[in-house]
Design an enzyme around this catalytic site. Structure first.
Site, mmCIF file in Angstrom:
data_model
loop_
_atom_site.group_PDB
_atom_site.id
_atom_site.type_symbol
_atom_site.label_atom_id
_atom_site.label_comp_id
_atom_site.label_asym_id
_atom_site.label_seq_id
_atom_site.Cartn_x
_atom_site.Cartn_y
_atom_site.Cartn_z
ATOM 1 N N GLU A 142 -17.061 29.512 -2.408
ATOM 2 C CA GLU A 142 -16.798 28.070 -2.503
ATOM 3 C C GLU A 142 -17.719 27.473 -3.560
ATOM 4 O OE1 GLU A 142 -15.907 24.321 -2.467
ATOM 5 O OE2 GLU A 142 -14.721 25.688 -1.245
ATOM 6 N N CYS A 169 0.855 -1.181 0.000
ATOM 7 C CA CYS A 169 0.000 0.000 0.000
ATOM 8 C C CYS A 169 0.894 1.235 0.000
ATOM 9 C CB CYS A 169 -0.904 0.003 1.238
ATOM 10 S SG CYS A 169 -1.811 1.536 1.468
ATOM 11 N N CYS A 174 -4.898 -0.101 9.316
ATOM 12 C CA CYS A 174 -4.295 1.164 8.881
ATOM 13 C C CYS A 174 -4.000 2.031 10.102
ATOM 14 C CB CYS A 174 -5.246 1.889 7.935
ATOM 15 S SG CYS A 174 -4.580 3.440 7.314
ATOM 16 N N ASP A 215 -7.064 29.430 -0.542
ATOM 17 C CA ASP A 215 -6.855 28.041 -0.117
ATOM 18 C C ASP A 215 -7.452 27.120 -1.182
ATOM 19 O OD1 ASP A 215 -6.262 25.757 1.267
ATOM 20 O OD2 ASP A 215 -7.682 26.077 2.890
ATOM 21 N N CYS A 260 -1.897 22.904 -0.815
ATOM 22 C CA CYS A 260 -1.673 21.491 -0.483
ATOM 23 C C CYS A 260 -0.860 20.786 -1.565
ATOM 24 C CB CYS A 260 -3.000 20.768 -0.258
ATOM 25 S SG CYS A 260 -4.122 20.824 -1.663
#
Length: 567
Positions: free
Chosen positions: A347, A78, A171, A392, A419
């Protein structure tokens, strides 16, 4: 060095996001999913003039940086947290250096950093995540099988695989409540079998399991995503989930119907099997209502670090109107609202905007306005002008046309939260070219063990040091500029119309009577060495192999390219 040949080498460094650099006989090879210092065996699968790309086959020797034993039984199959064997401090240093290298390159191109690499901005390193494990508050698990015709699996995709699924029932980047819910759902559909959705055939029932759990409140939302091809009674599954011995509390169990052909978690219809279709999380003393598809940072405690950093970069906002663009559920807007005159959030996801409005009311904030729509279009509708802008955007960054509109406001300062450093670097080049300067940069590790990192940038607008006034008179006579000359020069230097894929497709359909896929046109352009323009929504990795056109369609595409004088 030829395609298909197998080589060995040492991984010298990793470029963002996970591009390992190996040099063999002076040739640069990019091999993904490796760690600096590993000795690896790889196969060449792409060869270009300046570099080659290889596929990792085997790790022959571990890196000296791999000092931690794997914590997950699915490692390394993974690829979710491929850096888990590295010391966390080394992970942080590597991510910070990747971001700095990208930004230095962008700033050097645009002139803010000199050719010797001397920086005119402050790079402040990286903040660690408050939690290294169990930090994720959201996970999308997929149904499938781990090998052809194998037993039902529920979990994450195998590394570099589109179809094979690993049952990730231990996980470590999620809370243990996630794995208890995953096991319960997998056991239920093992006992009461239903076919999983097969993407290529567009057949089957089970698609995804979306689980969201608030880090602070412990509230949990369970979402089973299926097609409408089967209609089983799911009340038994809901009963089993409600009886699980969890540390948190399930506030809602939803059945989401998704008949989309795309492999995405989306909703055509949502049915509530139990409770509510939302839950609450708290950040920096504020309460937020979160629905299944609301954007919310996946690391709640890390988000507190991220937003505190952004707030410190923003500074004094008294009597200011702030635009929070790509505002999600309005987290940043509401953190800034108590110390600003007014905050306007924009948004595109309407569900997130509804939640943002409810959150503002929940937190007793009456100076926030949230608008649903694409930033590119909404900015034309807002009459008010901002004093400060917070950006953002999603991973792909800001649409070029939207970025131009943002720049045109000419605000003195902006904060850009990213990001994806590669998208950030691209957008910074445009911002700097239009008069902005990078003042401060700091990263926040929201995703320990993975390749991802958040970056916060403070930008300031550099006004010109001086201006020159030039008087020009048009018309007939001495020292005057002839209008006819201006028109002729304008026509001579008029840029050529950009030929779009749509224009090429319409030409081919009208002349040959058949349609061609956009990917076919791109493949022919690529083979002819024509420029491939960067798209705002381009991806770094293809989920499926590139489409290959037939000979007939290749000739039709070439004919269209000749028609539009591209070749």
């Amino acid at each position: 060095m030829k395609k298909g040949e197998i080589y060995e080498g040492i991984v010298e460094k990793i470029d963002f996001p996970n591009k390992g650099l190996v040099c063999v006989d002076g040739i640069r090879v990019i091999v993904k999913n490796a760690i600096p210092g590993q000795k690896i065996r790889f196969r060449i699968h792409k060869k270009r003039k300046d570099r080659c790309e290889g596929i990792l086959l085997e790790v022959l020797e571990n890196s000296p940086m791999e000092v931690c034993p794997p914590v997950c039984k699915n490692f390394p199959a993974c690829g979710g947290c491929m850096y888990q064997t590295m010391d966390y401090g080394d992970q942080l240093s590597m991510k910070a250096s990747q971001v700095k290298e990208l930004l230095d390159g962008a700033l050097k191109k645009s002139g803010q950093v000199d050719s010797q690499g001397g920086a005119e901005y402050i790079f402040e390193g990286i903040c660690p995540s408050p939690l290294q494990w169990g930090y994720r508050n959201k996970m999308e698990f997929s149904f499938g099988d781990s090998y052809k015709d194998g037993p039902l699996a529920l979990g994450l995709h195998k590394k570099a695989s589109t179809y094979d699924i690993l049952t990730t029932d231990d996980c470590k980047i999620v809370h243990s409540d996630f794995t208890k819910i995953l096991k319960c759902v997998l056991d239920y559909f093992t006992l009461y079998p239903q076919p999983f959705y097969r993407k290529m055939q567009h057949e089957g029932y089970l698609r995804h399991l979306l689980v969201r759990r608030a880090q602070v409140t412990g509230e949990i939302l369970v979402n089973l995503v299926t097609t409408s091809q089967v209609q089983p009674d799911l009340s038994g599954l809901a009963d089993k989930l409600k009886k699980l011995p969890l540390e948190g509390r399930i506030t809602g169990i939803l059945h989401i119907i998704n008949d989309s052909l795309a492999d995405v978690v989306a909703s055509d219809e949502t049915r509530i099997l139990f409770g509510n279709d939302y839950f609450y999380e708290e950040i920096l003393g504020l309460k937020f209502k979160i629905t299944p598809f609301s954007f919310f940072q996946t690391n709640s405690l890390g988000a507190e670090v991220l937003y505190s950093l952004a707030r410190s970069y923003i500074g004094d906002t008294k009597d200011m109107t702030i635009f929070d663009l790509y505002s999600g559920t309005g987290t940043i807007a509401q953190i800034l609202a108590p110390v600003a005159r007014r905050v306007i959030g924009v948004e595109i996801v309407e569900e997130a905007v509804i939640a943002a409005r409810e959150n503002a009311a929940l937190n007793h904030l009456d100076n926030c306005q949230f608008i649903a729509g694409d930033v590119l279009k909404v900015l034309d509708m807002i009459k008010e002008k901002p004093d400060f802008i917070v950006l953002d955007p999603p991973r792909d960054g800001i649409h070029p046309k939207a970025l131009e509109k943002i720049i045109d406001y000419g605000v003195d300062r902006m904060v850009y939260i990213s990001c994806k450093p590669t998208s950030l670097a691209r957008d910074l080049e445009v911002l700097i070219a239009r008069g902005y300067r990078v003042e401060r940069v700091k990263c926040v590790d929201m995703f320990p063990g993975s390749v991802h990192v958040e970056t916060v940038v403070l930008l300031s607008y550099k006004k010109p040091d001086s201006t020159i006034s030039v008087k020009v008179e048009f018309g007939e006579g001495e020292s005057k500029v002839l209008l006819d000359n201006i028109a002729k020069r304008a026509e001579a230097y008029k840029p050529k119309e950009r030929v779009t894929y749509k224009m090429i497709k319409e030409y081919i359909e009208a002349k040959y009577g058949f349609k061609v896929h956009t990917a076919y046109i791109a493949e022919v352009k690529r083979s002819l060495g024509l420029p491939m323009y960067d798209a705002p929504n381009a991806v770094e990795e293809l989920k499926q192999s590139r489409k290959r056109p037939t000979a007939e369609k290749v000739e039709a595409i070439k004919d269209a390219l000749k028609h539009f004088k591209m070749i």
